[in-house]
Design a protein around this motif. Sequence first.
Motif, PDB file in Angstrom:
ATOM      1  N   GLY A 134      66.261  20.062  -4.800  1.00 33.29           N
ATOM      2  CA  GLY A 134      65.386  20.090  -3.633  1.00 33.29           C
ATOM      3  C   GLY A 134      65.663  18.937  -2.699  1.00 33.29           C
ATOM      4  O   GLY A 134      66.807  18.702  -2.302  1.00 33.29           O
ATOM      5  N   ASP A 135      64.619  18.158  -2.365  1.00 32.67           N
ATOM      6  CA  ASP A 135      64.687  17.120  -1.336  1.00 32.67           C
ATOM      7  C   ASP A 135      64.593  15.718  -1.933  1.00 32.67           C
ATOM      8  O   ASP A 135      64.085  15.523  -3.042  1.00 32.67           O
ATOM      9  N   VAL A 136      65.057  14.741  -1.128  1.00 25.65           N
ATOM     10  CA  VAL A 136      64.977  13.326  -1.498  1.00 25.65           C
ATOM     11  C   VAL A 136      64.243  12.579  -0.385  1.00 25.65           C
ATOM     12  O   VAL A 136      64.548  12.755   0.796  1.00 25.65           O
ATOM     13  N   VAL A 137      63.274  11.733  -0.782  1.00 19.55           N
ATOM     14  CA  VAL A 137      62.640  10.793   0.140  1.00 19.55           C
ATOM     15  C   VAL A 137      62.978   9.400  -0.353  1.00 19.55           C
ATOM     16  O   VAL A 137      62.609   9.013  -1.460  1.00 19.55           O
ATOM     17  N   HIS A 138      63.731   8.652   0.474  1.00 19.96           N
ATOM     18  CA  HIS A 138      64.147   7.305   0.082  1.00 19.96           C
ATOM     19  C   HIS A 138      63.476   6.281   0.970  1.00 19.96           C
ATOM     20  O   HIS A 138      63.661   6.292   2.187  1.00 19.96           O
ATOM     21  N   VAL A 139      62.689   5.394   0.349  1.00 23.17           N
ATOM     22  CA  VAL A 139      61.991   4.345   1.092  1.00 23.17           C
ATOM     23  C   VAL A 139      62.593   2.979   0.778  1.00 23.17           C
ATOM     24  O   VAL A 139      63.010   2.257   1.678  1.00 23.17           O
ATOM     25  N   ALA A 140      62.657   2.635  -0.511  1.00 20.12           N
ATOM     26  CA  ALA A 140      63.069   1.266  -0.828  1.00 20.12           C
ATOM     27  C   ALA A 140      63.816   1.123  -2.141  1.00 20.12           C
ATOM     28  O   ALA A 140      64.220   0.020  -2.487  1.00 20.12           O
ATOM     29  N   THR A 141      64.013   2.175  -2.900  1.00 17.82           N
ATOM     30  CA  THR A 141      64.692   2.061  -4.186  1.00 17.82           C
ATOM     31  C   THR A 141      66.133   1.601  -3.998  1.00 17.82           C
ATOM     32  O   THR A 141      66.853   2.126  -3.148  1.00 17.82           O
ATOM     33  N   ALA A 142      66.554   0.625  -4.805  1.00 19.57           N
ATOM     34  CA  ALA A 142      67.918   0.113  -4.718  1.00 19.57           C
ATOM     35  C   ALA A 142      68.858   0.989  -5.534  1.00 19.57           C
ATOM     36  O   ALA A 142      68.465   1.603  -6.530  1.00 19.57           O
ATOM     37  N   ALA A 143      70.124   1.033  -5.094  1.00 17.60           N
ATOM     38  CA  ALA A 143      71.167   1.682  -5.884  1.00 17.60           C
ATOM     39  C   ALA A 143      71.704   0.652  -6.863  1.00 17.60           C
ATOM     40  O   ALA A 143      72.330  -0.326  -6.469  1.00 17.60           O
ATOM     41  N   GLY A 144      71.432   0.861  -8.140  1.00 17.21           N
ATOM     42  CA  GLY A 144      71.846  -0.092  -9.156  1.00 17.21           C
ATOM     43  C   GLY A 144      73.271   0.142  -9.598  1.00 17.21           C
ATOM     44  O   GLY A 144      74.108   0.614  -8.832  1.00 17.21           O
ATOM     45  N   ALA A 145      73.565  -0.178 -10.859  1.00 18.97           N
ATOM     46  CA  ALA A 145      74.920  -0.122 -11.384  1.00 18.97           C
ATOM     47  C   ALA A 145      75.562   1.227 -11.102  1.00 18.97           C
ATOM     48  O   ALA A 145      75.019   2.271 -11.440  1.00 18.97           O
ATOM     49  N   ASN A 146      76.726   1.196 -10.447  1.00 17.39           N
ATOM     50  CA  ASN A 146      77.565   2.387 -10.288  1.00 17.39           C
ATOM     51  C   ASN A 146      78.989   1.900 -10.064  1.00 17.39           C
ATOM     52  O   ASN A 146      79.314   1.346  -9.037  1.00 17.39           O
TER      53      ASN A 146
END
Length: 270
Positions: A134-146
């Motif tokens: 479905g959909d994504v709502v991004h406000v403040a979550t950080a992209a961690g280890a990748n």
Amino acid sequence: GYVVFVGPSSVIDGPSPGFGNLRIDAGSLTLQSDASVLRSLTNTSSAATTAGSNAFVMTGGNASLQAGPGVLHHVRVASGTTTAFDAKVSHLEVVGGVLRVAPNATPQVTTLLELTGGTLAWQNGFAGTLDVLGDVVHVATAAGANDQPVQFLKVHGKWTGSALFDMSVGYVVFVGPSSVIDGPSPGFGNMRVDAGSTSTASSTSVTRSLVVQPTASLTVNSGSLTTTTTQPLAIDGTLTISSSATLNLNTASMTISPTGALRVVGSAVS
């Protein structure tokens, strides 16, 4: 051990219900209060259902969403680290702590992924895909280890962004069939369009790399698409800049392969 719900019509209620390990094996389970889970949560049956306006809240230091064919209606990661195996969740929130995609796993979000705090990470050295149907709502979550190019956040629907989601090596991958990027200030580290059509409805930034795969299309409909990377944009599909939009390449270059096309309506490239 586990607390196991088998229905046929179970209910969780009370001021602050909590569990170490919780399993749904059969019937229906309705949450009338948020239920905290410290270690393990799973729905083992495709015939079993969970419902209610409340959520399973992951609060343990080292918790897990275990693989299971049944869908969990609402899970909120609040603190600690939660590792997602091949679980299925309708509404998944990350508000604090860490949600980590397990090695070689493909957990699914069937309706909505909300990223309002905490960290979304992958297991270093392993492939893994968080597949959002479905959909994504991004406000403040950080992209961690990748640290692998095969670590993906795959989006089938709409992305509403308020900040940069900066995957340093892995990709946010749009697969359509008709995805939209919108919000106050959506931004990506690495972005890829793999299938279908993706369009922007607001100004969007890409800081590392942008790839449009063969047969896929990306349309900048309004605002601007701004790149701040020295890596070439790899256009193997179709990139269209509409008359009301602008492509700001800055120092980036663009590589258009024999299968690719750049379509500019007006003179909106700088």
